[in-house]
Design a protein around this motif. Structure first.
Motif, PDB file in Angstrom:
ATOM      1  N   VAL A   1       0.840  -1.173   0.000  1.00 48.16           N
ATOM      2  CA  VAL A   1       0.000   0.000   0.000  1.00 48.16           C
ATOM      3  C   VAL A   1       0.887   1.239   0.000  1.00 48.16           C
ATOM      4  CG1 VAL A   1      -1.681   1.319   1.319  1.00 48.16           C
ATOM      5  CG2 VAL A   1      -1.865  -1.149   1.211  1.00 48.16           C
ATOM      6  N   THR A   2       0.579   2.161  -0.890  1.00 43.78           N
ATOM      7  CA  THR A   2       1.305   3.421  -0.942  1.00 43.78           C
ATOM      8  C   THR A   2       0.358   4.554  -0.586  1.00 43.78           C
ATOM      9  OG1 THR A   2       2.719   2.546  -2.698  1.00 43.78           O
ATOM     10  CG2 THR A   2       2.732   4.924  -2.372  1.00 43.78           C
ATOM     11  N   VAL A   3       0.814   5.439   0.267  1.00 47.44           N
ATOM     12  CA  VAL A   3       0.039   6.594   0.702  1.00 47.44           C
ATOM     13  C   VAL A   3       0.737   7.844   0.183  1.00 47.44           C
ATOM     14  CG1 VAL A   3      -0.838   7.861   2.695  1.00 47.44           C
ATOM     15  CG2 VAL A   3      -0.727   5.367   2.762  1.00 47.44           C
ATOM     16  N   TYR A   4      -0.047   8.748  -0.428  1.00 45.09           N
ATOM     17  CA  TYR A   4       0.483  10.000  -0.969  1.00 45.09           C
ATOM     18  C   TYR A   4      -0.083  11.168  -0.177  1.00 45.09           C
ATOM     19  CZ  TYR A   4       1.530   7.002  -4.917  1.00 45.09           C
ATOM     20  OH  TYR A   4       1.991   5.980  -5.702  1.00 45.09           O
ATOM     21  N   MET A   5       0.760  12.161   0.089  1.00 42.91           N
ATOM     22  CA  MET A   5       0.346  13.361   0.789  1.00 42.91           C
ATOM     23  C   MET A   5       0.913  14.573   0.065  1.00 42.91           C
ATOM     24  SD  MET A   5       1.350  11.944   4.530  1.00 42.91           S
ATOM     25  CE  MET A   5       2.734  11.009   3.867  1.00 42.91           C
ATOM     26  N   VAL A   6       0.182  15.673   0.113  1.00 37.52           N
ATOM     27  CA  VAL A   6       0.646  16.925  -0.471  1.00 37.52           C
ATOM     28  C   VAL A   6       1.223  17.784   0.649  1.00 37.52           C
ATOM     29  CG1 VAL A   6      -0.093  19.041  -1.624  1.00 37.52           C
ATOM     30  CG2 VAL A   6      -1.055  16.855  -2.318  1.00 37.52           C
TER      31      VAL A   6
ATOM     32  N   LYS B   1       8.407   1.143  -9.103  1.00 39.10           N
ATOM     33  CA  LYS B   1       9.381   0.617  -8.145  1.00 39.10           C
ATOM     34  C   LYS B   1       9.652   1.610  -7.015  1.00 39.10           C
ATOM     35  CE  LYS B   1      11.483  -2.338 -11.576  1.00 39.10           C
ATOM     36  NZ  LYS B   1      12.676  -2.736 -12.295  1.00 39.10           N
ATOM     37  N   GLU B   2       8.553   2.153  -6.468  1.00 39.33           N
ATOM     38  CA  GLU B   2       8.594   3.063  -5.326  1.00 39.33           C
ATOM     39  C   GLU B   2       9.302   4.377  -5.606  1.00 39.33           C
ATOM     40  OE1 GLU B   2      10.123   0.661  -2.135  1.00 39.33           O
ATOM     41  OE2 GLU B   2       8.267  -0.453  -1.970  1.00 39.33           O
ATOM     42  N   THR B   3       9.345   4.788  -6.888  1.00 38.82           N
ATOM     43  CA  THR B   3       9.922   6.061  -7.274  1.00 38.82           C
ATOM     44  C   THR B   3       8.953   6.787  -8.204  1.00 38.82           C
ATOM     45  OG1 THR B   3      12.170   5.177  -7.113  1.00 38.82           O
ATOM     46  CG2 THR B   3      11.886   7.183  -8.410  1.00 38.82           C
TER      47      THR B   3
ATOM     48  N   LEU C   1       9.925   7.269   4.233  1.00 40.69           N
ATOM     49  CA  LEU C   1       9.232   8.231   3.390  1.00 40.69           C
ATOM     50  C   LEU C   1      10.172   8.806   2.350  1.00 40.69           C
ATOM     51  CD1 LEU C   1       7.273  10.238   6.110  1.00 40.69           C
ATOM     52  CD2 LEU C   1       6.393   8.438   4.621  1.00 40.69           C
ATOM     53  N   LYS C   2       9.569   9.203   1.215  1.00 39.33           N
ATOM     54  CA  LYS C   2      10.309   9.879   0.159  1.00 39.33           C
ATOM     55  C   LYS C   2       9.535  11.150  -0.192  1.00 39.33           C
ATOM     56  CE  LYS C   2      12.576   7.370  -3.015  1.00 39.33           C
ATOM     57  NZ  LYS C   2      12.748   6.506  -4.205  1.00 39.33           N
ATOM     58  N   SER C   3      10.215  12.073  -0.855  1.00 44.84           N
ATOM     59  CA  SER C   3       9.548  13.270  -1.335  1.00 44.84           C
ATOM     60  C   SER C   3       9.830  13.426  -2.822  1.00 44.84           C
ATOM     61  CB  SER C   3      10.021  14.506  -0.564  1.00 44.84           C
ATOM     62  OG  SER C   3      11.382  14.752  -0.798  1.00 44.84           O
ATOM     63  N   PHE C   4       8.938  14.159  -3.484  1.00 44.42           N
ATOM     64  CA  PHE C   4       9.086  14.432  -4.910  1.00 44.42           C
ATOM     65  C   PHE C   4       8.650  15.857  -5.151  1.00 44.42           C
ATOM     66  CE2 PHE C   4       7.459  14.916  -9.173  1.00 44.42           C
ATOM     67  CZ  PHE C   4       8.437  14.311  -9.945  1.00 44.42           C
ATOM     68  N   GLY C   5       9.418  16.585  -5.938  1.00 36.72           N
ATOM     69  CA  GLY C   5       9.037  17.919  -6.364  1.00 36.72           C
ATOM     70  C   GLY C   5       9.745  19.019  -5.613  1.00 36.72           C
ATOM     71  N   GLN C   6       9.607  20.194  -6.172  1.00 37.61           N
ATOM     72  CA  GLN C   6      10.145  21.407  -5.577  1.00 37.61           C
ATOM     73  C   GLN C   6       9.386  22.577  -6.176  1.00 37.61           C
ATOM     74  OE1 GLN C   6      14.257  21.453  -6.709  1.00 37.61           O
ATOM     75  NE2 GLN C   6      13.829  21.850  -8.848  1.00 37.61           N
ATOM     76  N   MET C   7       9.649  23.791  -5.659  1.00 36.89           N
ATOM     77  CA  MET C   7       9.003  24.993  -6.172  1.00 36.89           C
ATOM     78  C   MET C   7       9.446  25.260  -7.604  1.00 36.89           C
ATOM     79  SD  MET C   7       7.126  27.575  -5.809  1.00 36.89           S
ATOM     80  CE  MET C   7       6.869  29.316  -5.798  1.00 36.89           C
ATOM     81  N   GLY C   8       8.477  25.512  -8.487  1.00 43.21           N
ATOM     82  CA  GLY C   8       8.796  25.845  -9.864  1.00 43.21           C
ATOM     83  C   GLY C   8       7.626  25.582 -10.778  1.00 43.21           C
TER      84      GLY C   8
ATOM     85  N   ASN D   1       5.961  22.631  -1.520  1.00 39.87           N
ATOM     86  CA  ASN D   1       5.726  22.375  -2.947  1.00 39.87           C
ATOM     87  C   ASN D   1       6.197  20.992  -3.367  1.00 39.87           C
ATOM     88  OD1 ASN D   1       4.644  25.083  -3.778  1.00 39.87           O
ATOM     89  ND2 ASN D   1       6.591  25.693  -2.868  1.00 39.87           N
ATOM     90  N   GLN D   2       5.788  19.985  -2.591  1.00 40.19           N
ATOM     91  CA  GLN D   2       6.215  18.625  -2.902  1.00 40.19           C
ATOM     92  C   GLN D   2       5.173  17.598  -2.470  1.00 40.19           C
ATOM     93  OE1 GLN D   2       8.962  17.973   1.084  1.00 40.19           O
ATOM     94  NE2 GLN D   2       9.987  18.416  -0.807  1.00 40.19           N
ATOM     95  N   ILE D   3       5.400  16.384  -2.932  1.00 40.92           N
ATOM     96  CA  ILE D   3       4.584  15.227  -2.584  1.00 40.92           C
ATOM     97  C   ILE D   3       5.418  14.364  -1.641  1.00 40.92           C
ATOM     98  CG2 ILE D   3       3.371  13.192  -3.496  1.00 40.92           C
ATOM     99  CD1 ILE D   3       2.383  16.050  -4.442  1.00 40.92           C
ATOM    100  N   ILE D   4       4.786  13.865  -0.594  1.00 42.59           N
ATOM    101  CA  ILE D   4       5.416  12.927   0.332  1.00 42.59           C
ATOM    102  C   ILE D   4       4.716  11.584   0.143  1.00 42.59           C
ATOM    103  CG2 ILE D   4       5.934  12.420   2.757  1.00 42.59           C
ATOM    104  CD1 ILE D   4       7.184  15.029   1.838  1.00 42.59           C
ATOM    105  N   TYR D   5       5.480  10.503   0.090  1.00 42.33           N
ATOM    106  CA  TYR D   5       4.890   9.175  -0.055  1.00 42.33           C
ATOM    107  C   TYR D   5       5.785   8.141   0.617  1.00 42.33           C
ATOM    108  CZ  TYR D   5       8.166   8.605  -3.970  1.00 42.33           C
ATOM    109  OH  TYR D   5       9.294   8.525  -4.752  1.00 42.33           O
ATOM    110  N   ASN D   6       5.187   7.003   0.938  1.00 45.88           N
ATOM    111  CA  ASN D   6       5.970   5.966   1.613  1.00 45.88           C
ATOM    112  C   ASN D   6       6.704   5.089   0.611  1.00 45.88           C
ATOM    113  OD1 ASN D   6       3.238   4.938   1.057  1.00 45.88           O
ATOM    114  ND2 ASN D   6       3.944   3.061   2.025  1.00 45.88           N
TER     115      ASN D   6
END
Length: 167
Positions: A1-6, A66-68, A22-29, A11-16
């Motif tokens: 199970v993957t959970v996504y949070m804003v 693959k969790e990315t 936890l990992k994060s994705f994104g930045q301001m832009g 300015n990023q997404i957090i997910y397990n």
């Protein structure tokens, strides 16, 4: 199970990443995979992730492999104005609250607009959205419906999947 949070503030997404962290994705832009005040988020079983990017006025489509998370495409650029919410139905259609235009816009799984509904007086600054579909595993309801919350009239309304207001 993957959970996504804003995380709008960063300015990023957090997910397990599995059960290990936890990992994060994104930045301001405003470039590919960047956000300016992300708001709503929705995901499909096959790993597609849709993010309402409020101040870039678009939906960012990502793919979880693959969790990315990887950037796929932007949807609605030049057409949406301050989208805040998004939801995906069991057919892969993406429903977006287009707050600046007081409507809901529906895209197919390839990001092509199929229709829109609402308008001032019907929806006034819609922000929250949920889609309930017949056959969804998580619901016991037998009807399909699009549930939309708007802020000016402080109401929650139920529409069918063609955008007609339901009683």
């Amino acid at each position: 199970v993957t959970v996504y949070m804003v995380n709008s503030g960063r300015n990023q997404i957090i997910y397990n990443q599995g059960l290990s962290g936890l990992k994060s994705f994104g930045q301001m832009g405003s470039g590919p995979g960047e956000f300016h005040t992300p708001r709503g988020i929705a995901a499909t079983e096959d790993g597609k992730v849709y993010v309402a990017d409020l101040n870039n006025s678009r939906i960012v489509c990502l793919q979880n492999r693959k969790e990315t998370l990887k950037f796929v495409r932007n949807i609605g650029e030049g057409f949406l104005l301050h989208p805040q919410g998004c939801a995906v139905d069991n057919r892969g259609q993406v429903y977006v609250t287009d707050t600046g235009h007081n409507r809901v816009v529906v895209y197919d799984s390839l990001g092509i607009q199929t229709f829109s509904f609402g308008g001032e007086g019907v929806l006034d600054e819609p922000f929250g959205i949920a889609v309930q579909g017949f056959g969804d595993r998580w619901t016991f309801f037998k009807e399909t419906a699009v549930i939309v919350a708007d802020s000016i009239c402080a109401r929650i309304q139920k529409f069918d999947q063609q955008g007609r207001l339901m009683a």
